[in-house]
Design an enzyme around this catalytic site. Structure first.
Site, PDB file in Angstrom:
ATOM      1  N   ASP A  28      48.498  37.203  41.680  1.00 16.56           N
ATOM      2  CA  ASP A  28      48.200  38.384  40.870  1.00 16.56           C
ATOM      3  C   ASP A  28      49.007  38.281  39.580  1.00 16.56           C
ATOM      4  O   ASP A  28      50.233  38.233  39.616  1.00 16.56           O
ATOM      5  CB  ASP A  28      48.598  39.640  41.670  1.00 16.56           C
ATOM      6  CG  ASP A  28      48.073  40.906  41.026  1.00 16.56           C
ATOM      7  OD1 ASP A  28      47.412  40.808  39.972  1.00 16.56           O
ATOM      8  OD2 ASP A  28      48.334  41.989  41.584  1.00 16.56           O
ATOM      9  N   ASP A  49      42.326  38.927  36.903  1.00 13.87           N
ATOM     10  CA  ASP A  49      43.737  38.561  36.999  1.00 13.87           C
ATOM     11  C   ASP A  49      44.245  38.396  38.416  1.00 13.87           C
ATOM     12  O   ASP A  49      45.424  38.323  38.630  1.00 13.87           O
ATOM     13  CB  ASP A  49      44.598  39.584  36.250  1.00 13.87           C
ATOM     14  CG  ASP A  49      44.447  40.979  36.827  1.00 13.87           C
ATOM     15  OD1 ASP A  49      43.479  41.187  37.585  1.00 13.87           O
ATOM     16  OD2 ASP A  49      45.276  41.845  36.540  1.00 13.87           O
ATOM     17  N   GLU A  50      43.379  38.390  39.409  1.00 12.70           N
ATOM     18  CA  GLU A  50      43.883  38.126  40.752  1.00 12.70           C
ATOM     19  C   GLU A  50      42.852  37.377  41.589  1.00 12.70           C
ATOM     20  O   GLU A  50      41.663  37.471  41.341  1.00 12.70           O
ATOM     21  CB  GLU A  50      44.327  39.423  41.456  1.00 12.70           C
ATOM     22  CG  GLU A  50      43.260  40.473  41.543  1.00 12.70           C
ATOM     23  CD  GLU A  50      43.720  41.700  42.320  1.00 12.70           C
ATOM     24  OE1 GLU A  50      44.372  41.528  43.369  1.00 12.70           O
ATOM     25  OE2 GLU A  50      43.418  42.822  41.894  1.00 12.70           O
TER      26      GLU A  50
END
Lengths: 423, 372
Positions: A42, A135-136
């Site tokens: 993350d 983003d993860e």
């Protein structure tokens, strides 16, 4: 106990306070460190970090990435978080807490490009990557030890170091034996964190956690559980499995499993897309139906362009409206045949809009296709009462070809000439 | 109020009432039937505010009066009482109870005051005529399958009953469509219907009306205004609001230039469609018709589940044609045919197809093809 140094990536047999090689205090040690292989990565305050990377002058200042005066915070940097700013907070509230913040409009295309670079680095480790957002992502590194000459923990430590040095943003990692725990772990030690939850400490870790950490437990489920006297995972574990199932159905079974640290979900690369949608928050609330329809058209064009790019067709159209008091209203319409056309989407959307008797005003409108399937090589025949549909479909395809050749603004529908986006 | 009534007569009246009341209603009185006794008749009135049905039955009235009671509950009780029972209803207005007694069974039901019961405002009807039950039954039975359930197009949620110029002169015409298929049924125009305004009769009303039409030779008194329609037999009066909307101009939808003619035994055709559709995918249910000289091949090819094919001997003399349809739609229109062969008239695989019974143009169906 096996350990690694997260800075020089040395493997150690015990866990000294500082790395004997590089003197770094960032030592990661865990009895199961070299056997766990499900990771959740993350990025830390991703959009804000990208902005700070691109403009180093921003780095000491609080940065909020989010939309306009009416929008919400999509990401805020850790400096802004000190003032109490959180993501999903309305912008006016965030600015009250942190008036000196630098507000940046999201540049989604740019973040997506950075995300693709990160994804490329992940892809060097394993093909089993399940992105959750820009983003993860989950990574399943099971069986990659011999290939990379390193246990998964070390591969992940290398990965975050490469993301820091080559891309210039930081990330946190959670490593465990299933997705549920890996995701929780990545959040424990943010930013620049690396947390491990092994089989042996799962039970101790989960014992006193509140039920809301479970995936899928929101406000409504929390309230229902509280009714049954269940507030922590320990409360769930005290329950009999079958009585939980009787009370909460299939969800009860899932809650029981998660509370016992069990999660059988696999890391699925390219999980099939479930819906394609787009929405916009207005600068000022809108009640006028014409104005709402004008906004809707822009959204329909965006959604349709994505559907066409992905060669998908959808069977269900969902219209979404947010009232001035933030409450949400959605309306659905099933299409006779799957479609990817902006025209179909817009017509279904305006029909649904016409069926809404509430006068408004509304602060947000959104629309999307769901029940997706691969697009056929032809458009729907249409409707007895709408014999012009095939001609309009032909016109839309012609517009697409012109745009492909001369650019997006080469040709615009009359109803698309109004103010786009906000209004 | 105190009456004695035969179980059969009561059951019939209450059955009609309980199907009209809205079960999910939040207004308690709308779940009730209004029972009014006077002279030697007792009337049962039920409404959901859009439809009102009044059913009159003979009864022995000892004491005139009126009350309201749960329609569903009264129906359940009467249904469970033995055949041939004589049922006594008597109300105690002060206690707010209705007692139901038959033989050794006795029930006490809560009532609501009759004054609270909403009675539909009477209105002026612009046309009054009489039609044979069998004729009305044909008009509605053959069109109702095409009624749309889409709420966004509420004006299609009923049967459009109006006066039109049929092939054999002026006609009382019923049209229903959901945009994918359309039914257009004509009957000779009854005397008095000439000036009738076109009205969209809601789906639920069509269902309730059907219960009035079982006796072929019964004469149904029909009254129509811009906003309401009424169907009445001597015993039952059904009054309904009509859908406030404009029915689309369906005439431009009915193809006139379709020349490729297929004639097929409707029952055989329907059975074959049903068989091959077994393997079609749940959602699309697409069946392909491949037509060649006196030969029809029905086929389904669903990549996920399998394939099926069946050949039928038919009368077809035009050039080869391949066209796809939703199996359910084909089945539904084929099952409307009851006397002669089904005649399909095609144009191309992307154009609406017309279906009728032999050369009878008083019942015409249009169905939209699907890409297969």
């Amino acid at each position: 106990m096996p350990a690694i140094c997260r800075d020089c990536l040395a493997c150690l047999d015990d866990a000294p306070a500082r790395c004997p090689q590089c003197r770094s205090p960032r030592i990661l040690a865990h009895p199961e460190l070299f056997t766990l292989s499900i990771a959740h990565l993350d990025c830390d305050a991703f959009y804000a970090s990208v902005e700070k990377r691109d403009d180093p002058a921003l780095s000491p200042r609080p940065v909020i990435v989010g939309g306009g005066t009416r929008g919400v915070v999509s990401t805020c940097c850790y400096v802004a978080r000190i003032s109490g700013v959180r993501s999903a907070m309305p912008m006016f509230k965030a600015l009250k807490l942190c008036p000196e913040a630098v507000v940046i409009r999201p540049r989604m295309a740019h973040y997506a490009a950075v995300s693709r670079q990160i994804h490329a680095l992940m892809a060097e480790l394993t093909p089993l990557i399940e992105p959750l957002s820009l983003d993860e992502a989950f990574l399943d590194l099971t069986g990659t030890g011999r290939l990379h000459h390193a246990p998964p923990a070390l591969s992940m430590a290398r990965l975050v170091r490469r993301i820091e040095t080559e891309i210039g943003v930081t990330a946190s990692v959670g490593l465990s034996h299933n997705k549920f725990l890996a995701k929780i772990a990545s959040d424990l030690d943010k930013p620049r964190g690396f947390s491990v939850i092994g089989q042996s400490d799962t039970e101790a870790f989960l014992r006193d956690q509140p039920v809301r950490i479970l995936w899928g437990v929101g406000a409504a489920t929390q309230a229902a559980l509280a009714q049954a006297g269940i507030r922590t995972l320990a409360d769930i574990r005290r329950q009999d499995r079958s009585s939980l199932i009787r009370r909460f159905g299939a969800q009860g079974e899932r809650l029981w499993q998660l509370a016992h640290g069990q999660d059988g979900r696999r890391v699925l690369p390219d999980a099939p897309m479930k819906s394609v949608s787009n929405e916009t928050t207005f600068n000022t609330d809108i009640a006028d139906r014409e104005a709402l329809a004008a906004q809707l058209w822009h959204l329909c064009e965006t959604v349709s362009a994505r559907m066409k790019a992905k060669r998908l067709a959808g069977r269900t159209v969902t219209l979404k409206l947010r009232r001035a008091d933030f409450s949400l209203m959605t309306r659905q319409h099933g299409l006779h045949e799957p479609s990817q056309l902006a025209d179909t989407l817009f017509r279904a959307g305006t029909d649904l809009l016409a069926g809404i008797t509430e006068p408004g005003p509304f602060r947000l409108i959104g629309i999307g296709f769901s029940e997706l399937s691969p697009a056929a090589d032809h458009d729907p025949i249409g409707d007895l009462l709408d014999p012009a549909a095939p001609r309009r479909a032909g016109a839309e395809r012609a517009v697409d070809r012109i745009r492909a050749k001369f650019g997006k603004d080469a040709i615009i529908k009359g109803r698309g000439l109004g103010p786009s986006g906000k209004g | 109020m105190k009456i004695s009534i035969e179980r059969a007569a009561l059951l019939k009246a209450v059955a009609q009432a309980q199907s009209v009341v809205e079960r999910r209603n939040t207004i308690p009185i709308l779940a009730n039937v209004l029972i009014e006794a006077e002279g030697d008749t007792v009337s049962f009135r039920a409404t959901d505010l859009d439809i009102e049905v009044v059913d009159k039955a003979h009864a022995q009235v000892e004491r005139a009066g009126a009350t309201t009671v749960s329609a569903v509950m009264l129906h359940e009780i009467v249904r469970k009482l033995p055949d041939g029972a004589l049922i006594q209803l008597s109300d105690d207005a002060a206690a707010g109870r209705l007692s139901v007694q038959a033989g050794r069974s006795s029930f006490n039901l809560a009532t609501l005051p009759k004054e609270d019961f909403p009675v539909m405002a009477s209105s002026e009807y612009t046309a009054n005529f009489s039609a044979r039950a069998a004729e009305l039954r044909r008009l509605f039975d053959k069109s109702k399958f095409a009624i749309s359930t889409e709420e966004t197009r509420y004006y299609l949620n009923g049967v459009y009953m109006h006066v039109a110029q049929g092939e054999d002169g002026p006609a009382l015409r019923c049209v229903a469509t959901d945009g994918h298929r359309l039914a257009r049924i004509d009957a000779a125009l009854p005397d008095g219907a000439q000036g009738m305004p076109g009205v969209i009769v809601p789906r639920k009303t069509v269902g309730e009306l059907r219960k009035l039409l079982d006796d072929d030779d019964a004469q149904i008194a029909v009254s129509v205004s811009e906003t309401k329609v009424r169907f009445a037999t001597p015993a039952i009066t059904l009054t309904s609001k009509v859908i406030d909307g404009t029915f689309p101009d369906y005439t431009r939808v009915i193809p006139v230039g379709n020349t490729r003619r297929l004639e097929v035994d409707a029952a055989e055709f329907a059975k074959a469609v049903d068989r091959v559709a077994t393997v079609s995918s749940e959602r699309s249910r697409a069946v392909k018709l491949s037509l060649d000289e006196d030969r029809l091949v029905l086929s389904v090819n669903a990549p996920d589940s399998g394939a099926a094919e069946e050949e039928l001997a038919v009368a077809y003399g035009d050039e080869r044609l391949e066209i796809g349809f939703n199996a359910k739609y084909l089945l539904e229109i084929a099952s409307q045919v009851d006397r002669e062969n089904a005649v399909f008239l095609f144009n191309s695989s992307g154009d609406p197809t017309l279906m009728r019974e032999g050369n009878d143009t008083s019942a015409v169906y249009v169905v939209m093809p699907m890409r297969v």
